[in-house]
Design a protein around this motif. Structure first.
Motif, mmCIF file in Angstrom:
data_model
loop_
_atom_site.group_PDB
_atom_site.id
_atom_site.type_symbol
_atom_site.label_atom_id
_atom_site.label_comp_id
_atom_site.label_asym_id
_atom_site.label_seq_id
_atom_site.Cartn_x
_atom_site.Cartn_y
_atom_site.Cartn_z
ATOM 1 N N PHE A 1 0.832 -1.157 -0.060
ATOM 2 C CA PHE A 1 -0.142 0.259 -0.076
ATOM 3 C C PHE A 1 0.920 1.396 0.153
ATOM 4 O O PHE A 1 0.808 2.028 -0.853
ATOM 5 C CB PHE A 1 -0.889 -0.180 1.352
ATOM 6 N N LEU A 2 1.856 1.334 0.870
ATOM 7 C CA LEU A 2 2.931 2.496 0.942
ATOM 8 C C LEU A 2 3.712 2.763 -0.196
ATOM 9 O O LEU A 2 3.799 3.902 -0.754
ATOM 10 C CB LEU A 2 3.645 2.431 2.163
ATOM 11 N N LYS A 3 4.104 1.614 -0.783
ATOM 12 C CA LYS A 3 4.816 1.755 -2.234
ATOM 13 C C LYS A 3 3.721 2.228 -3.241
ATOM 14 O O LYS A 3 4.306 3.182 -3.997
ATOM 15 C CB LYS A 3 5.242 0.362 -2.600
ATOM 16 N N GLU A 4 2.683 1.757 -3.156
ATOM 17 C CA GLU A 4 1.800 2.283 -4.414
ATOM 18 C C GLU A 4 1.376 3.839 -4.104
ATOM 19 O O GLU A 4 1.592 4.577 -4.993
ATOM 20 C CB GLU A 4 0.392 1.365 -4.324
ATOM 21 N N TRP A 5 1.068 4.224 -2.789
ATOM 22 C CA TRP A 5 0.635 5.293 -2.596
ATOM 23 C C TRP A 5 1.597 6.547 -2.473
ATOM 24 O O TRP A 5 1.317 7.641 -3.221
ATOM 25 C CB TRP A 5 -0.093 5.287 -1.196
ATOM 26 N N ILE A 6 2.764 6.267 -1.802
ATOM 27 C CA ILE A 6 3.880 7.053 -1.945
ATOM 28 C C ILE A 6 4.792 7.183 -3.135
ATOM 29 O O ILE A 6 4.936 7.959 -3.937
ATOM 30 C CB ILE A 6 4.543 7.161 -0.554
ATOM 31 N N LEU A 7 5.322 5.720 -3.285
ATOM 32 C CA LEU A 7 6.523 5.725 -4.165
ATOM 33 C C LEU A 7 5.842 5.832 -5.605
ATOM 34 O O LEU A 7 6.851 6.558 -6.603
ATOM 35 C CB LEU A 7 7.309 4.357 -4.087
ATOM 36 N N VAL A 8 4.748 5.385 -5.847
ATOM 37 C CA VAL A 8 4.194 5.700 -7.220
ATOM 38 C C VAL A 8 3.270 6.923 -7.351
ATOM 39 O O VAL A 8 3.525 7.896 -7.991
ATOM 40 C CB VAL A 8 3.240 4.563 -7.575
ATOM 41 N N GLY A 9 2.563 7.208 -6.308
ATOM 42 C CA GLY A 9 1.450 8.228 -6.290
ATOM 43 C C GLY A 9 1.908 9.530 -6.172
ATOM 44 O O GLY A 9 1.579 10.616 -6.342
ATOM 45 N N VAL B 1 11.362 8.419 3.026
ATOM 46 C CA VAL B 1 10.398 7.198 3.006
ATOM 47 C C VAL B 1 10.733 5.861 2.041
ATOM 48 O O VAL B 1 10.535 4.823 2.568
ATOM 49 C CB VAL B 1 9.110 7.697 2.467
ATOM 50 N N LYS B 2 11.557 6.469 1.116
ATOM 51 C CA LYS B 2 11.525 5.238 0.052
ATOM 52 C C LYS B 2 12.672 4.435 0.479
ATOM 53 O O LYS B 2 12.819 3.233 0.476
ATOM 54 C CB LYS B 2 12.196 5.922 -1.416
ATOM 55 N N SER B 3 13.862 5.175 1.542
ATOM 56 C CA SER B 3 14.904 4.167 1.762
ATOM 57 C C SER B 3 14.227 3.255 3.033
ATOM 58 O O SER B 3 14.721 2.127 3.067
ATOM 59 C CB SER B 3 16.022 5.208 2.393
ATOM 60 N N TRP B 4 13.381 3.724 3.735
ATOM 61 C CA TRP B 4 12.652 2.936 4.856
ATOM 62 C C TRP B 4 11.864 1.816 4.315
ATOM 63 O O TRP B 4 11.982 0.860 4.760
ATOM 64 C CB TRP B 4 11.682 3.698 5.692
ATOM 65 N N ILE B 5 11.335 2.047 3.193
ATOM 66 C CA ILE B 5 10.287 1.054 2.706
ATOM 67 C C ILE B 5 11.386 0.010 2.014
ATOM 68 O O ILE B 5 11.083 -1.087 2.006
ATOM 69 C CB ILE B 5 9.172 1.501 1.415
ATOM 70 N N ASP B 6 12.405 0.629 1.322
ATOM 71 C CA ASP B 6 13.146 -0.430 0.493
ATOM 72 C C ASP B 6 13.966 -1.262 1.580
ATOM 73 O O ASP B 6 14.502 -2.414 1.058
ATOM 74 C CB ASP B 6 14.406 0.471 -0.001
ATOM 75 N N ASP B 7 14.329 -0.771 2.866
ATOM 76 C CA ASP B 7 14.864 -1.637 3.948
ATOM 77 C C ASP B 7 13.739 -2.720 4.473
ATOM 78 O O ASP B 7 14.610 -3.553 5.038
ATOM 79 C CB ASP B 7 15.305 -0.644 5.266
ATOM 80 N N GLY B 8 12.630 -2.553 4.141
ATOM 81 C CA GLY B 8 11.774 -3.652 4.786
ATOM 82 C C GLY B 8 11.111 -3.046 5.967
ATOM 83 O O GLY B 8 11.940 -2.687 6.870
ATOM 84 N N LEU B 9 9.581 -3.119 6.147
ATOM 85 C CA LEU B 9 9.251 -2.642 7.341
ATOM 86 C C LEU B 9 9.191 -3.739 8.228
ATOM 87 O O LEU B 9 8.820 -5.088 7.743
ATOM 88 C CB LEU B 9 7.964 -2.033 7.041
ATOM 89 N N ARG B 10 8.905 -3.689 9.425
ATOM 90 C CA ARG B 10 8.605 -4.850 10.532
ATOM 91 C C ARG B 10 7.613 -4.268 11.350
ATOM 92 O O ARG B 10 7.246 -3.169 11.639
ATOM 93 C CB ARG B 10 9.912 -4.684 11.299
ATOM 94 N N PRO B 11 6.931 -5.437 12.142
ATOM 95 C CA PRO B 11 5.952 -4.917 13.095
ATOM 96 C C PRO B 11 6.454 -3.878 14.161
ATOM 97 O O PRO B 11 7.525 -4.074 14.644
ATOM 98 C CB PRO B 11 5.536 -6.266 13.778
#
Ligand code: ZN
Length: 688
Positions: free
Chosen positions: A201-209, A222-232
């Protein structure tokens, strides 16, 4: 988004463990205020929402250190912060606080909804525990080395150096902030928001949108966090200050401050709507609402990843359209710091520069850290005030108002035929609302302010070139036209300066007498109306908008910072490590006696040395001592001192010194006698 029906604009909730300083104002609150004032002037429906963040660990630590309750701390700083915002014209529609009952209720409901929908993971994990304090350690209760950048002072929730969001157990070499102990691990149950479920969802909404419209610094983080992989991520804490976890097994636990704080925007909107008789829900749930969060760069992860994931999980809320986070402002080349008192505090500024809020707003905007960290210097502050606000904006307005009063008793004269320069000037003025608006709508407030100043420059140049004070001697009709055109520019400035310089705008409107007389213009009127100040309109008397700031005033500020720096250096001076241990026999070799200084004089051509005659009880002897920078000879005569008498004599600048007087040095470099300063202690007594 098509033209929004309404705007919800929020500002980061300031943390109530201290007053706010220029860094906060520059990074978040002034840009947000410019934005909402502009929106209101252009006829939009806006809710400008703020409040104090009153939960979390640092407040409990501060309360403990000061021996008061956390509530005492937040009550004190909430009042100070709220007043600063009012003083600096931050025009909130509502300023609330997270200790308010409406917030506890809203955050509690939010948690329950997510819990019932199965959006959390409940997990018993091992968390850091301080045995001595009998307390779990998370967030600011624990420091250690950042696993990402190696910063040794990272906190249990975040590394302030590289911005990485952390769990306390990620830290290398963790240390309790309460006792300094190395923590142990102990089991405890917590609720986790599985952020990994929101990656797509975050990739689509922020990285693309939002690739095009979000600021590169925000998008990149934001991109660097998402690229690192998110955790609980845990949304609860073992703590007794905060909102109790409304679930079975939640006793003794509260919502994590970063779960409850952003919900504060919603609670504050509810509080505002209830007071104004409005419905709060469209401001948070209607797709035609534009939601904008103004924050500093240290808050990006919470506003672009965690809070949107929470809103998405809840399901009925809209997402932010933009999060225009700023970088940091530094002060005279150093990072702003509350603990080091390296800051310009707003309450102090107001005391020292009364009535000059707009000067600070101006300088902080002109130099805003929009794309990179920027530096605030007092010299720049002075230069921008004197060379820009006084010399351009203030000078132009003063000439227009003074001359209109002098020539026409304050009445706007009827112009004769326009010359080409008049037509061109009027056309240029009409273009400004769109130009400034375009910058504001793209969150480029420095650029917008510069355009406003270009309008003032246009007016200043028009008047300087037209020289009405000369023309009036030969051509009265031409003079009327010049003054008429200049007054239209002044009126445009009164309206267009409002978002940036609200106090100045108000004063100028009152000078031009547009507030009471019903000819006050809106933003768009400046472009569309034929005339802003009609012929025959009566203006008021001249009053200075800005005043020159002298060198002494700036020097006083620099001296204050210098004092802070010195105090910090003193506080940070490291204690010398202990020397190698010695045998008792070695100690007994030292023969130390009480003595009295009988005479003292400066050693010629030696800055540091005094030649002393000292009565040691055994004899009167000469001792050369390096204390001349801390004491005058007169100050030391008659002083009782401790003397090492069996030190081998040595010659200093040709004078034989027979012993040594024991001294110590304070943190700020001042020498002090190690001294049995008591009348009953007589010379010759042994120190043992
Ligand atoms: Zn780091």
């Amino acid at each position: 988004m098509n033209k929004p029906k309404r705007y919800t604009v929020t500002t980061a909730l300031p943390y109530t463990n201290g007053p706010i300083h220029i860094g906060h104002l520059a990074g978040v609150y002034v840009p947000a205020d410019i934005y909402v004032r502009y929106l209101r002037l252009t006829g939009n429906d806006v809710a400008f929402i703020g409040g104090s963040d009153e939960h979390g660990v640092p407040i409990t630590i501060k309360a403990k250190n000061e021996g008061v309750s956390p509530q005492d701390i937040v009550d004190k700083y909430h009042a100070i912060i709220k007043k600063s915002f009012e003083d600096f014209g931050i025009s909130y529609d509502n300023y609330s606080r997270t200790s308010a009952p409406i917030h506890h209720e809203t955050a509690s409901e939010f948690f329950k909804t997510l819990n019932e929908k199965g959006e959390f993971i409940e997990e018993t994990t091992e968390q850091l525990f301080d045995e001595q304090a009998n307390q779990f350690l998370a967030d600011r209760f624990v420091t250690g080395t950042c696993p990402k950048c190696g910063n040794e002072e990272a906190y249990g929730d975040q590394c302030e150096k590289c911005g990485t969001s952390l769990n306390a157990t990620d830290l290398i070499n963790p240390k309790s902030a309460l006792t300094g102990n190395v923590p142990t691990l102990k089991e405890t149950k917590h609720w986790f928001l599985p952020l990994d479920r929101y990656e797509d969802f975050l990739k689509e909404w922020i990285l693309v949108g939002h690739k095009k419209d979000w600021k590169p610094n925000v998008y990149g983080q934001v991109k660097s966090w998402i690229d690192d992989g998110l955790r609980p991520r845990a949304v609860t804490r073992d703590l007794d200050w905060g909102i109790p976890v409304p679930a079975q097994g939640g006793e003794g636990k509260v919502l994590y401050v970063w779960f409850d704080a952003p919900i504060g925007y919603i609670s504050s909107t509810k509080e505002w709507a209830a007071r104004e008789g409005k419905d709060w829900e469209p401001y948070w749930k209607d797709e035609d609402t534009k939601l904008v969060h103004f924050i500093g760069k240290d808050n990006i992860v919470f506003h672009c990843i965690i809070f949107p994931a929470m809103l998405k999980a809840e399901g009925s809320y809209i997402l932010p359209d933009n999060v225009p986070a700023n970088e940091f402002l530094n002060l005279e080349g150093n990072k702003l710091s509350t603990s080091k008192n390296w800051a310009v505090w707003l309450p102090e500024y107001l005391k020292e520069f009364p009535g000059q809020q707009d000067v600070l707003r101006y300088v902080l905007t002109a130099n805003a850290p929009e794309t990179k960290d920027n530096d605030f210097t007092w010299k720049d502050f002075q230069a921008r005030n004197n060379n820009e606000l006084v010399a351009i904006f203030g000078n132009f307005i003063n000439r227009v108002v003074v001359l209109t009063n002098k020539y026409y008793e304050g009445i706007v004269a009827k112009p004769s035929e326009f010359q080409q320069v008049d037509e061109e000037t009027m056309a240029a003025v009409k273009a400004y609302p769109d130009v400034i608006a375009s910058s504001i709508e793209r969150y480029r407030f420095r650029e917008a302010l510069n355009e406003l100043m270009n309008l003032a420059r246009l007016g200043n140049k028009y008047l300087a070139d037209a020289e009405p004070w000369k023309v009036i001697k030969e051509d009265e009709e031409r003079t009327k036209t010049i003054m008429y055109v200049a007054l239209q520019i002044a009126s445009a400035l009164a309206t267009l300066s409002e978002p940036f310089l609200p106090f100045t705008s108000k004063k100028l409107k009152s000078m031009l007498n547009v507030t009471l007389s019903g000819v006050e213009t809106s933003w768009n009127d400046v472009s569309t109306k034929e005339v802003l100040l009609p012929a025959g309109h009566q203006i008021g008397k001249a009053d200075l908008l800005f005043s020159k700031i002298e060198d002494e005033t700036i020097q006083a500020q620099l001296d204050k910072l210098k004092a802070s720096k010195k105090a910090n250096e003193a506080a940070n001076k490291t204690v010398e490590p202990q020397k190698e241990t010695i045998a008792f026999e070695d100690f007994t070799k030292l023969d130390m006696r009480v003595g009295t200084i009988l005479e003292a004089e400066k050693m010629p051509k030696a800055k540091k040395l005094l030649v002393l005659k000292v009565d040691t009880g055994i004899d009167v002897r000469t001792i050369v001592s390096g204390i001349a920078e801390s004491f005058t000879p007169e100050e030391v005569v008659g002083k009782k001192v401790t003397v090492l008498v069996n030190l081998a004599p040595r010659a200093l600048r040709g004078v034989e010194s027979q012993g040594m007087i024991l001294m110590t040095e304070t943190a700020d470099g001042k020498l002090v006698f190690v001294n049995p300063d008591d009348a009953t202690v007589t010379n010759g007594l042994q120190i043992s």
